[in-house]
Motif scaffolding. Structure first.
Motif, PDB file in Angstrom:
ATOM      1  N   ASP A  47      11.702  -4.444   0.897  1.00 46.16           N
ATOM      2  CA  ASP A  47      10.568  -4.213   0.000  1.00 46.16           C
ATOM      3  C   ASP A  47       9.327  -3.806   0.771  1.00 46.16           C
ATOM      4  O   ASP A  47       8.564  -2.928   0.340  1.00 46.16           O
ATOM      5  CB  ASP A  47      10.277  -5.474  -0.817  1.00 46.16           C
ATOM      6  N   THR A  49       9.098  -2.462   3.976  1.00 48.30           N
ATOM      7  CA  THR A  49       9.195  -1.197   4.722  1.00 48.30           C
ATOM      8  C   THR A  49       9.304   0.028   3.814  1.00 48.30           C
ATOM      9  O   THR A  49       9.013   1.142   4.254  1.00 48.30           O
ATOM     10  CB  THR A  49      10.398  -1.233   5.674  1.00 48.30           C
ATOM     11  N   THR A  50       9.726  -0.159   2.564  1.00 46.44           N
ATOM     12  CA  THR A  50       9.828   0.978   1.645  1.00 46.44           C
ATOM     13  C   THR A  50       8.554   1.175   0.825  1.00 46.44           C
ATOM     14  O   THR A  50       8.454   2.155   0.086  1.00 46.44           O
ATOM     15  CB  THR A  50      11.020   0.786   0.679  1.00 46.44           C
ATOM     16  N   HIS A  51       7.600   0.254   0.956  1.00 47.80           N
ATOM     17  CA  HIS A  51       6.343   0.405   0.230  1.00 47.80           C
ATOM     18  C   HIS A  51       5.549   1.561   0.833  1.00 47.80           C
ATOM     19  O   HIS A  51       5.531   1.765   2.055  1.00 47.80           O
ATOM     20  CB  HIS A  51       5.535  -0.898   0.310  1.00 47.80           C
ATOM     21  N   TRP A  52       4.853   2.324   0.006  1.00 43.61           N
ATOM     22  CA  TRP A  52       4.147   3.519   0.475  1.00 43.61           C
ATOM     23  C   TRP A  52       3.066   3.225   1.500  1.00 43.61           C
ATOM     24  O   TRP A  52       2.712   4.083   2.321  1.00 43.61           O
ATOM     25  CB  TRP A  52       3.533   4.260  -0.714  1.00 43.61           C
ATOM     26  N   LYS A  53       2.541   2.008   1.492  1.00 45.19           N
ATOM     27  CA  LYS A  53       1.437   1.679   2.389  1.00 45.19           C
ATOM     28  C   LYS A  53       1.921   1.277   3.788  1.00 45.19           C
ATOM     29  O   LYS A  53       1.129   1.297   4.735  1.00 45.19           O
ATOM     30  CB  LYS A  53       0.625   0.533   1.796  1.00 45.19           C
ATOM     31  N   PRO A  55       4.120   2.703   6.135  1.00 40.92           N
ATOM     32  CA  PRO A  55       4.013   3.686   7.225  1.00 40.92           C
ATOM     33  C   PRO A  55       2.569   4.016   7.599  1.00 40.92           C
ATOM     34  O   PRO A  55       2.274   4.262   8.770  1.00 40.92           O
ATOM     35  CB  PRO A  55       4.749   4.921   6.669  1.00 40.92           C
ATOM     36  N   ILE A  56       1.673   3.997   6.612  1.00 38.00           N
ATOM     37  CA  ILE A  56       0.261   4.258   6.911  1.00 38.00           C
ATOM     38  C   ILE A  56      -0.312   3.123   7.755  1.00 38.00           C
ATOM     39  O   ILE A  56      -1.019   3.357   8.752  1.00 38.00           O
ATOM     40  CB  ILE A  56      -0.545   4.408   5.601  1.00 38.00           C
ATOM     41  N   SER A  57      -0.008   1.881   7.379  1.00 36.57           N
ATOM     42  CA  SER A  57      -0.492   0.719   8.135  1.00 36.57           C
ATOM     43  C   SER A  57       0.075   0.713   9.544  1.00 36.57           C
ATOM     44  O   SER A  57      -0.639   0.415  10.511  1.00 36.57           O
ATOM     45  CB  SER A  57      -0.107  -0.572   7.407  1.00 36.57           C
ATOM     46  N   GLU A 237      -2.144  -5.939   5.738  1.00 33.71           N
ATOM     47  CA  GLU A 237      -1.106  -5.988   4.714  1.00 33.71           C
ATOM     48  C   GLU A 237      -0.481  -7.375   4.627  1.00 33.71           C
ATOM     49  O   GLU A 237      -0.106  -7.832   3.546  1.00 33.71           O
ATOM     50  CB  GLU A 237      -0.034  -4.939   5.022  1.00 33.71           C
TER      51      GLU A 237
END
Length: 281
Positions: A47, A49-53, A55-57, A237
């Motif tokens: 949950d 690692t697949t959240h859109w935020k 990779p940005i974080s 996060e």
């Protein structure tokens, strides 16, 4: 007391401290990360690692560490070399340079916020010099580069002293005879720094870099004060999952990801700056 038992008795308080305040909390966090209440699962990591935020974080955390740590290393080496060569005022200069060590992360962020905000020092100075007609909002979503620069400057100012103290102690342990021998053989100051200071500083550099890199991946308060949601990082996060979304499993998963990243970079640094076995100063 039996002399053979004395070392174990001396390390007993530290061992108990680590077990109580590190190992036990780590086990609890690991349990939360790998369970959903009914058994073992990897859903929390999936949950997160697949959240859109995510990779940005992750990218922001790495970029900040990559921008801050090398600059801090160069500054701390320069400052430590200058301090060790001073004959007068050394203690005063070292005290002034290490003042940020006594300031909390959040307080440091607020100090730099007072510089970059619209009614802050930077706008006042630029307005007084006639460079701008009206205050500029440096820390807005329209200027992400400026937000990054502000966080980077705050981190450099706040945490360079950590590496400085370690390196000053390390340089102080290098025998002066090595430098005198270098001068006799005609080595320039730069050659003495490269051939004597840096090799002898390997243990101190190793310690300083490991500590600073770990802290760089855990940056939070300065980012919250200056960037907030405009510059998400991994630790931010973790906080959001734990206290805003009330999802302790996801927060524990990100905490373990940060731990794995920190361990990986620690091993890389220790390998790159390893000290040969049996080497002494």
């Amino acid at each position: 007391m039996n002399p053979r038992l004395l070392p174990y008795f001396l390390i007993l308080p530290v061992t108990l401290f680590l077990c109580l305040f590190f190992l036990y909390p780590f086990v609890l966090v690991a349990q939360q990360a790998f369970s959903n209440g009914s058994g073992f699962t990897m859903d929390n990591f999936r949950d997160v690692t697949t959240h859109w935020k995510f990779p940005i974080s992750l990218k922001n955390t790495f970029l900040l560490a990559l921008a801050v740590v090398p600059v801090q290393l160069a500054l701390s080496l320069l400052m430590a070399t200058m301090v060790t060569k001073m004959k007068k005022g050394r203690d005063m200069i070292l005290y002034i340079w290490t003042i940020p060590l006594g300031i909390s992360d959040l307080a440091a962020g607020i100090i730099w916020l007072a510089i970059f905000e619209q009614s802050g020092f930077l706008n006042s100075m630029m307005g007084g010099l006639g460079l701008i007609d009206s205050p500029t909002n440096f820390l807005s979503y329209t200027s992400p580069v400026m937000v990054f620069v502000a966080i980077m400057l705050a981190e450099i100012w706040r945490a360079t002293a950590i590496m400085l103290v370690i390196l000053v102690a390390g340089i102080g342990l290098i025998p002066k005879e090595y430098y005198e021998a270098g001068e006799v053989f005609g080595a320039t100051p730069w050659q003495r720094f490269l051939k004597i200071t840096l090799p002898m500083l390997r243990p101190s550099l190793q310690t300083a870099l490991v500590l600073r890199v770990i802290l760089a991946f855990e940056v939070f308060a300065v980012v919250q004060a200056l960037g907030g949601t405009l510059f998400p990082v991994l630790m931010g996060e973790t906080y959001a999952y734990q206290f805003e979304l009330l999802n302790s499993g996801a927060a524990a998963a990100i905490a373990l990801i940060i731990l794995v990243i920190s361990i990986a970079f620690t091993l890389i640094i220790m390998r790159a700056l390893r000290v040969p076995k049996g080497a002494t100063i």
